[in-house]
Design a protein around this motif. Structure first.
Motif, PDB file in Angstrom:
ATOM      1  N   ARG A 138     -21.400 -13.810 -27.861  1.00  0.00           N
ATOM      2  CA  ARG A 138     -21.687 -15.213 -28.175  1.00  0.00           C
ATOM      3  C   ARG A 138     -21.300 -16.119 -27.012  1.00  0.00           C
ATOM      4  N   ARG A 174     -22.279 -23.000 -39.472  1.00  0.00           N
ATOM      5  CA  ARG A 174     -22.295 -21.949 -38.450  1.00  0.00           C
ATOM      6  C   ARG A 174     -20.947 -21.835 -37.748  1.00  0.00           C
ATOM      7  N   ASN A 175     -20.402 -22.956 -37.305  1.00  0.00           N
ATOM      8  CA  ASN A 175     -19.134 -22.913 -36.563  1.00  0.00           C
ATOM      9  C   ASN A 175     -17.977 -22.468 -37.441  1.00  0.00           C
ATOM     10  N   PHE A 194     -25.069 -16.867 -34.040  1.00  0.00           N
ATOM     11  CA  PHE A 194     -24.007 -17.858 -33.888  1.00  0.00           C
ATOM     12  C   PHE A 194     -24.234 -18.764 -32.678  1.00  0.00           C
ATOM     13  N   PHE A 227     -18.279 -18.736 -37.977  1.00  0.00           N
ATOM     14  CA  PHE A 227     -17.902 -18.018 -36.760  1.00  0.00           C
ATOM     15  C   PHE A 227     -16.387 -18.012 -36.584  1.00  0.00           C
ATOM     16  N   TYR A 253     -14.873 -15.551 -38.974  1.00  0.00           N
ATOM     17  CA  TYR A 253     -15.157 -14.175 -38.562  1.00  0.00           C
ATOM     18  C   TYR A 253     -14.288 -13.760 -37.391  1.00  0.00           C
TER      19      TYR A 253
END
Length: 298
Positions: A180, A127-128, A119, A131, A134
């Motif tokens: 992250r 990706r963002n 990430f 994330f 999640y």
């Protein structure tokens, strides 16, 4: 002829300092005193229950709830720390808790740091958004999916085994978020230079990112270990055999059987807290550094 004596000129009186400067000076002096006083008061409020628990573990049962509190008993009963091992299989309970805590901690550190690297340092479409979805699972209370999880473990015939707890707690959104945020403070130029030199993503993660992330890894490990060690509901739901019980379940069972032996109950509580206290004292430097540096960027 009259001689006039000249009066030497006098210097004008000094103006008093402005009230604002006086207030600022007084605040600079009193602020550290107030800060340290508040810290001492908070520390005492946190330590008083532990001090009472430790004091009660060295008393007789009829001395635990005396008023006023006798912090130092007349006779220190160190035999309580010997007798507790004969009352319940405390060594087995501590060993079970240690096994689960170490296993889950290692898995969460591995999975959390690896997912956080993807990430933070690997660019891929969505990706963002992925994330964000999640991390949003942190806001979902555990009670909302507790029953579906149990049904799933029951269908897989993993109840009353350590696998049920390990598989459910081996992944954590909080650990991914923590790692992250720390990875975002590491310059991307290091990863780009490694890619130019021919190092793949696994090599960058293992040889560059992890060695630079020791404070964050220590923070995640400490938080996960403490959470797993103190977990009561998970083992209570999935573990039914006495041989598999953790120290939290063992102490709860002891309280149910010997509800009037308050001193012995406090002795078991002290023994269950000591591993956590020792672990925090050994890793507090890395823990504080990891929490302080997390979120500097990103």
């Amino acid at each position: 002829m009259t001689t006039l004596h000249q009066v030497p000129p006098t210097s004008p009186p000094l103006d008093p300092p402005p009230p604002a400067k006086t207030r600022n000076l007084a605040w600079r002096i009193t602020r550290p005193v107030l800060t340290y006083t508040a810290m001492v008061v908070v520390a005492l409020l946190v330590l008083v229950p532990f001090a009472w628990m430790l004091s009660s573990s060295l008393k007789r049962n009829n001395e635990v709830f005396t008023v006023p509190i006798q912090w130092i008993p007349d006779e220190l009963r160190w035999s309580n720390f010997v007798d507790i091992w004969d009352r319940i299989p405390l060594a087995a309970y501590l060993g079970n808790s240690l096994f689960l805590s170490v296993t889950i901690t290692l898995l969460q550190v591995l999975t959390g740091s690896f997912a956080a690297y993807g990430f933070a340092k690997v660019r891929f479409p969505g990706r963002n958004a992925l994330f964000l979805m999640y991390i949003a699972t942190i806001a979902v209370p555990w009670q909302a999916y507790m029953v579906p999880q149990y049904i799933m473990m029951q269908k897989m015939e993993l109840t009353n085994t350590y696998w049920s707890i390990i598989l459910l707690q081996a992944f954590g959104a909080f650990g991914v978020f923590l790692m992250r945020q720390y990875y975002m403070s590491i310059p991307d130029e290091l990863c780009e230079a490694a890619r130019i030199d021919g190092l793949n993503e696994y090599g960058i993660y293992w040889r560059i990112i992890l060695p630079l992330s020791k404070p964050a890894l220590a923070s995640l490990a400490l938080l996960t270990f403490v959470t797993t060690w103190n977990d009561y509901m998970g083992p209570f739901i999935y573990l039914t055999s006495n041989e598999l019980w953790t120290v939290q379940l063992g102490l709860r069972s002891f309280v149910g059987q010997y509800d009037a032996e308050y001193a012995m109950i406090m002795t078991g509580a002290v023994l269950s807290v000591l591993p956590i206290l020792l672990l925090f004292l050994l890793g507090q430097r890395y823990f504080i550094r990891g929490i302080a540096t997390t979120g500097l960027k990103g």
